[in-house]
Write an enzyme that holds these catalytic residues in place. Structure first.
Site, PDB file in Angstrom:
ATOM      1  N   LYS A 123      12.494 -10.288   2.210  1.00  0.00           N
ATOM      2  CA  LYS A 123      12.282  -8.863   2.482  1.00  0.00           C
ATOM      3  C   LYS A 123      12.498  -8.508   3.952  1.00  0.00           C
ATOM      4  CE  LYS A 123       9.251  -7.604  -1.346  1.00  0.00           C
ATOM      5  NZ  LYS A 123       7.967  -6.981  -1.745  1.00  0.00           N
TER       6      LYS A 123
ATOM      7  N   ALA B 125       4.083  -7.234   2.135  1.00  0.00           N
ATOM      8  CA  ALA B 125       3.497  -6.087   1.434  1.00  0.00           C
ATOM      9  C   ALA B 125       2.411  -5.430   2.293  1.00  0.00           C
ATOM     10  CB  ALA B 125       2.919  -6.540   0.095  1.00  0.00           C
TER      11      ALA B 125
HETATM   12  P1  NAP Z   1       3.879 -12.617   1.514  1.00  0.00           P
HETATM   13  O1  NAP Z   1       4.803 -11.994   2.502  1.00  0.00           O
HETATM   14  O2  NAP Z   1       4.016 -14.040   1.154  1.00  0.00           O
HETATM   15  O3  NAP Z   1       2.393 -12.341   2.068  1.00  0.00           O
HETATM   16  C1  NAP Z   1       1.231 -12.714   1.394  1.00  0.00           C
HETATM   17  C2  NAP Z   1       0.129 -12.926   2.433  1.00  0.00           C
HETATM   18  O4  NAP Z   1      -1.032 -13.314   1.722  1.00  0.00           O
HETATM   19  C3  NAP Z   1       0.438 -14.062   3.394  1.00  0.00           C
HETATM   20  O5  NAP Z   1       1.094 -13.567   4.531  1.00  0.00           O
HETATM   21  C4  NAP Z   1      -0.929 -14.630   3.692  1.00  0.00           C
HETATM   22  O6  NAP Z   1      -1.483 -13.966   4.823  1.00  0.00           O
HETATM   23  C5  NAP Z   1      -1.774 -14.241   2.498  1.00  0.00           C
HETATM   24  N1  NAP Z   1      -2.022 -15.436   1.666  1.00  0.00           N
HETATM   25  C6  NAP Z   1      -1.118 -16.226   1.038  1.00  0.00           C
HETATM   26  N2  NAP Z   1      -1.739 -17.217   0.392  1.00  0.00           N
HETATM   27  C7  NAP Z   1      -3.073 -17.060   0.626  1.00  0.00           C
HETATM   28  C8  NAP Z   1      -4.241 -17.776   0.260  1.00  0.00           C
HETATM   29  N3  NAP Z   1      -4.165 -18.879  -0.487  1.00  0.00           N
HETATM   30  N4  NAP Z   1      -5.443 -17.325   0.711  1.00  0.00           N
HETATM   31  C9  NAP Z   1      -5.535 -16.221   1.480  1.00  0.00           C
HETATM   32  N5  NAP Z   1      -4.448 -15.497   1.861  1.00  0.00           N
HETATM   33  C10 NAP Z   1      -3.244 -15.914   1.439  1.00  0.00           C
HETATM   34  O7  NAP Z   1       3.929 -11.824   0.134  1.00  0.00           O
HETATM   35  P2  NAP Z   1       4.062 -10.243  -0.074  1.00  0.00           P
HETATM   36  O8  NAP Z   1       5.463  -9.881  -0.302  1.00  0.00           O
HETATM   37  O9  NAP Z   1       3.314  -9.560   1.011  1.00  0.00           O
HETATM   38  O10 NAP Z   1       3.318 -10.079  -1.501  1.00  0.00           O
HETATM   39  C11 NAP Z   1       1.937 -10.301  -1.571  1.00  0.00           C
HETATM   40  C12 NAP Z   1       1.426 -10.037  -2.990  1.00  0.00           C
HETATM   41  O11 NAP Z   1       1.637  -8.676  -3.337  1.00  0.00           O
HETATM   42  C13 NAP Z   1       2.149 -10.872  -4.066  1.00  0.00           C
HETATM   43  O12 NAP Z   1       1.190 -11.258  -5.014  1.00  0.00           O
HETATM   44  C14 NAP Z   1       3.115  -9.888  -4.669  1.00  0.00           C
HETATM   45  O13 NAP Z   1       3.420 -10.191  -6.014  1.00  0.00           O
HETATM   46  C15 NAP Z   1       2.329  -8.590  -4.556  1.00  0.00           C
HETATM   47  N6  NAP Z   1       3.188  -7.408  -4.506  1.00  0.00           N
HETATM   48  C16 NAP Z   1       3.040  -6.487  -5.496  1.00  0.00           C
HETATM   49  C17 NAP Z   1       3.805  -5.347  -5.472  1.00  0.00           C
HETATM   50  C18 NAP Z   1       3.641  -4.315  -6.552  1.00  0.00           C
HETATM   51  O14 NAP Z   1       4.524  -3.481  -6.742  1.00  0.00           O
HETATM   52  N7  NAP Z   1       2.517  -4.313  -7.252  1.00  0.00           N
HETATM   53  C19 NAP Z   1       4.749  -5.133  -4.443  1.00  0.00           C
HETATM   54  C20 NAP Z   1       4.852  -6.096  -3.439  1.00  0.00           C
HETATM   55  C21 NAP Z   1       4.069  -7.242  -3.474  1.00  0.00           C
HETATM   56  P3  NAP Z   1      -2.214 -14.815   5.973  1.00  0.00           P
HETATM   57  O15 NAP Z   1      -1.450 -16.113   6.101  1.00  0.00           O
HETATM   58  O16 NAP Z   1      -2.075 -13.927   7.140  1.00  0.00           O
HETATM   59  O17 NAP Z   1      -3.623 -15.020   5.537  1.00  0.00           O
END
Ligand code: NAP
Length: 248
Positions: A64, A127
């Site tokens: 992204k 996100a």
């Molecule tokens: P990402 O860039 O990988 O970010 C996720 C963040 O969550 C990481 O930067 C990390 O932050 C934290 N994280 C990851 N594993 C963790 C754990 N075990 N414990 C605590 N914190 C953890 O992913 P993203 O694109 O932002 O997406 C995040 C979530 O949102 C996913 O589940 C995705 O499916 C969902 N999403 C949904 C929609 C929708 O339309 N509903 C749209 C976009 C995304 P830190 O390392 O800073 O703690």
């Protein structure tokens, strides 16, 4: 035939191919939607050159942010967020958009109450940036919470009951609780959650994560990410087929 698709890696079962294939069929549009798992984002220019029938792409984890460098243009909101999830390809030129912004904003707005003035954003990934952009636009103060102890970002250890009680909008942008890891949840003091709270989980599978069920047990209003998912897909569709520009 016009072609649309999704890039990311790995691309297991994703929502988009089924959603868009049905949309094309419902609207009588002769187009196909394909998954393009790219092991490296450096493969994107070659994909664009090879697939001359491509008109639009969705972009998912982990590209992204990294996909932006390969685009000709960037929508203003996507530039502010620094992440895209949608590319429009027209006359050989590419433009990036972030429709997570639209999806989150329009699914959140009907639930907001005047006292939702302080928010916590759990997670600090892609996100979370879109969520922060929307909260900033709506004038809601927020703190990001991350495991990594970055400056200006709270850690989970900082989340006292007083702090959680005072932040009545809590948004989970981490993958905690997502299938198949359905028993995990963000480590916050749920005993400080009350009927004043709105807990919003971007995760949509399962429909009720532990984060949401723990909040609901304390009387909070809860919302999962399913409507956001549909709204962001619909906004991509409008960008590709109707030249729609997101209002931000
Ligand atoms: P990402 O860039 O990988 O970010 C996720 C963040 O969550 C990481 O930067 C990390 O932050 C934290 N994280 C990851 N594993 C963790 C754990 N075990 N414990 C605590 N914190 C953890 O992913 P993203 O694109 O932002 O997406 C995040 C979530 O949102 C996913 O589940 C995705 O499916 C969902 N999403 C949904 C929609 C929708 O339309 N509903 C749209 C976009 C995304 P830190 O390392 O800073 O703690």
């Amino acid at each position: 035939m016009d072609c649309y698709g999704i890039i990311g890696y790995p691309l297991g079962h994703t929502f988009s191919p089924g959603y868009f294939s049905k949309k094309f069929s419902d609207e009588g549009i002769d187009a196909i939607y394909k998954s393009f798992p790219l092991e490296q984002i450096t493969e994107l220019p070659e994909l664009l050159q090879r697939q001359t029938e491509l008109r639009g792409l969705n972009v998912t984890i982990p590209y992204k942010e990294a996909a932006i460098q390969y685009l000709d243009e960037l929508d203003a909101a996507a530039r502010a967020v620094g992440a895209i999830n949608c590319i429009r390809i027209q006359d050989g030129r590419t433009k990036g958009y972030n429709t997570d912004i639209t999806g989150f904003e329009h699914s959140l707005l009907p639930l907001l109450q005047p006292h939702h003035k302080q928010a916590l954003i759990l997670g600090a990934g892609g996100a979370a940036k879109a969520v922060a952009f929307v909260l900033g636009k709506l004038g809601i103060n927020f703190r990001k919470v991350s495991r990594s102890g970055q400056p200006e970002v709270a850690s989970y250890d900082d989340l006292t009951t007083e702090l959680v009680a005072a932040h009545t909008l809590i948004i989970n942008t981490t993958p905690l609780g997502m299938y198949p890891d359905i028993y995990s949840f963000p480590p916050i003091p749920y005993n400080a959650v009350s009927a004043e709270h709105l807990l919003y989980d971007l995760v949509y599978n399962p429909a009720e994560t532990r984060f949401l069920s723990l909040g609901k047990a304390n009387g909070a209003i809860v919302k999962n990410g399913m409507e956001m998912l549909h709204l962001q897909a619909d906004a991509s569709w409008q960008i590709w087929t109707r030249g729609y520009k997101p209002t931000v």
